[in-house]
Write a protein that holds these residues in place. Structure first.
Motif, PDB file in Angstrom:
ATOM      1  N   ALA A   1      -6.447  23.322  52.988  1.00  0.00           N
ATOM      2  CA  ALA A   1      -6.941  24.656  52.629  1.00  0.00           C
ATOM      3  C   ALA A   1      -5.980  25.744  53.079  1.00  0.00           C
ATOM      4  O   ALA A   1      -5.783  26.743  52.381  1.00  0.00           O
ATOM      5  N   LYS A   2      -5.360  25.563  54.245  1.00  0.00           N
ATOM      6  CA  LYS A   2      -4.465  26.583  54.794  1.00  0.00           C
ATOM      7  C   LYS A   2      -3.006  26.355  54.419  1.00  0.00           C
ATOM      8  O   LYS A   2      -2.130  27.141  54.794  1.00  0.00           O
ATOM      9  N   GLY A   3      -2.748  25.281  53.686  1.00  0.00           N
ATOM     10  CA  GLY A   3      -1.385  25.000  53.249  1.00  0.00           C
ATOM     11  C   GLY A   3      -0.442  24.695  54.389  1.00  0.00           C
ATOM     12  O   GLY A   3       0.745  25.045  54.341  1.00  0.00           O
ATOM     13  N   LEU A   4      -0.933  24.005  55.422  1.00  0.00           N
ATOM     14  CA  LEU A   4      -0.114  23.712  56.599  1.00  0.00           C
ATOM     15  C   LEU A   4       0.602  22.368  56.453  1.00  0.00           C
ATOM     16  O   LEU A   4       0.170  21.492  55.690  1.00  0.00           O
ATOM     17  N   ARG A   5       1.666  22.211  57.218  1.00  0.00           N
ATOM     18  CA  ARG A   5       2.423  20.957  57.201  1.00  0.00           C
ATOM     19  C   ARG A   5       2.409  20.264  58.559  1.00  0.00           C
ATOM     20  O   ARG A   5       3.187  19.335  58.788  1.00  0.00           O
ATOM     21  N   THR A   6       1.553  20.696  59.443  1.00  0.00           N
ATOM     22  CA  THR A   6       1.489  20.152  60.798  1.00  0.00           C
ATOM     23  C   THR A   6       1.203  18.650  60.773  1.00  0.00           C
ATOM     24  O   THR A   6       0.185  18.223  60.200  1.00  0.00           O
ATOM     25  N   PRO A   7       2.048  17.823  61.378  1.00  0.00           N
ATOM     26  CA  PRO A   7       1.752  16.381  61.443  1.00  0.00           C
ATOM     27  C   PRO A   7       0.486  16.113  62.269  1.00  0.00           C
ATOM     28  O   PRO A   7       0.239  16.780  63.276  1.00  0.00           O
ATOM     29  N   ILE A   8      -0.293  15.154  61.837  1.00  0.00           N
ATOM     30  CA  ILE A   8      -1.519  14.764  62.539  1.00  0.00           C
ATOM     31  C   ILE A   8      -1.276  13.410  63.190  1.00  0.00           C
ATOM     32  O   ILE A   8      -0.924  12.438  62.514  1.00  0.00           O
ATOM     33  N   VAL A   9      -1.441  13.364  64.531  1.00  0.00           N
ATOM     34  CA  VAL A   9      -1.161  12.127  65.264  1.00  0.00           C
ATOM     35  C   VAL A   9      -2.391  11.698  66.052  1.00  0.00           C
ATOM     36  O   VAL A   9      -3.168  12.530  66.523  1.00  0.00           O
ATOM     37  N   HIS A  10      -2.590  10.407  66.164  1.00  0.00           N
ATOM     38  CA  HIS A  10      -3.712   9.845  66.910  1.00  0.00           C
ATOM     39  C   HIS A  10      -3.245   9.466  68.316  1.00  0.00           C
ATOM     40  O   HIS A  10      -2.188   8.848  68.478  1.00  0.00           O
ATOM     41  N   ILE A  11      -4.040   9.866  69.336  1.00  0.00           N
ATOM     42  CA  ILE A  11      -3.711   9.478  70.707  1.00  0.00           C
ATOM     43  C   ILE A  11      -4.927   8.760  71.292  1.00  0.00           C
ATOM     44  O   ILE A  11      -6.062   8.987  70.849  1.00  0.00           O
TER      45      ILE A  11
END
Length: 315
Positions: free
Chosen positions: A234-244
């Motif tokens: 929705a916000k047009g972001l490119r932030t990688p999503i990582v699982h910890i």
């Protein structure tokens, strides 16, 4: 008793998330005599700036004061005040129980004919924390008060002005190089869009159901990780999503809480997130005439709206 558009409506905790959205909705539906009471000076200032036509009262409901006189002549009170996050149990007791007793006493003293109480889905939850326990007590206080009322129990909410929850996550995602997800992230949520919920509240103000308790859930059952991806799109972001790992995530939250008076996300909230609760709610379209907004559309309205999307309340 029917409520007219010019009748006095009193909202407690009015400068919070639900209250700010509810005032927008009430005004959109033509209500003109609104009294907003809140103890948070900054957030009440935001409300005053947005709505100079609304009567605002800065007051701590846990303390006796002139604010109680505002209940005289009210056609309905909407009880919104609540302590949701905090580091000390007494904060929850004071704001969820002590303040509620004073509000109920004021309602009885001034003959308020009807109260809409905003409870929470946590009263049906397996969670055992200060917020959950005091919200259960608060709801019983309303039901035992003798004041005509109904109770609404919403699930996790999101929308305009949100300083916590999905609002905080959406802003956090803009600032960090990577976005962390605890564990696998497959924790089912039923987020409820504030604007939809506020329309349900207005319907209760108008119809005044006697003593009815409504569980109000978001129509969409969606995993936490998919919520995050929806916000990202929705916000047009490119932030990688990582699982910890879950344990590491919990430890980091506890460390953060040592240095923050108002942590945006606590270890207790992480436990509630992963508790596996699933809530069954009323059909909002059948009961309230409110067809819920599709989740992706609601996220876009919440965080991309040019009027309110960038306004954030203080916690």
């Amino acid at each position: 008793m029917s409520v007219g558009k010019a009748d006095k409506l009193v909202l407690t905790g009015a400068a919070g998330l639900v209250g700010q959205n509810l005032i927008v909705e009430l005004k959109a539906q033509g209500y003109t005599n609104l009294v907003a009471i809140d103890k948070h000076a900054h957030n009440l200032g935001i409300l005053r700036e947005l709505h100079p036509d609304v009567t605002t009262i800065h007051a701590d409901l846990a303390e006796a004061g002139a604010w109680e006189n505002a209940f005289a002549g009210a056609a309905c009170v909407v009880q919104l005040h609540a302590q949701i996050t905090g580091k000390f149990p007494q904060e929850f007791v004071r704001n969820n129980q002590d303040a509620t007793k004073r509000v109920l006493d004021a309602c009885k003293r001034h003959g308020v004919p009807y109260l809409v109480h905003i409870s929470s889905s946590v009263v049906n939850s397996v969670a055992d924390d200060d917020y959950t326990n005091t919200k259960k007590v608060q709801e019983r206080m309303v039901q035992d008060s003798g004041v005509a009322h109904c109770v609404l129990r919403p699930t996790l909410m999101f929308g305009w002005f949100d300083p916590k929850h999905l609002g905080w996550l959406s802003r956090f995602m803009e600032k960090v190089p990577v976005f962390p997800i605890p564990g696998h992230g497959r924790y089912m949520r039923q987020p409820l869009y504030e604007r939809d919920f506020c329309r349900c509240i207005v319907k209760c103000i108008e119809t005044q159901p006697p003593g009815t308790v409504y569980d109000v859930c978001g129509d969409t059952r969606i995993d936490y990780v998919d919520i995050i991806h929806t916000i990202k799109r929705a916000k047009g972001l490119r932030t990688p999503i990582v699982h910890i790992p879950y344990g590491l995530f919990r430890l980091l939250l506890k460390i953060y809480a040592l240095f923050s008076d108002k942590p945006p996300f606590t270890a207790d909230q992480l436990k509630a997130l992963t508790a596996g609760d699933e809530f069954t709610g009323v059909d909002t379209e059948r009961v309230f005439g409110v067809k819920q907004t599709p989740f992706a559309d609601a996220v876009r309205e919440s965080y991309c709206d040019p009027r309110y999307g960038k306004i954030v309340l203080e916690r």
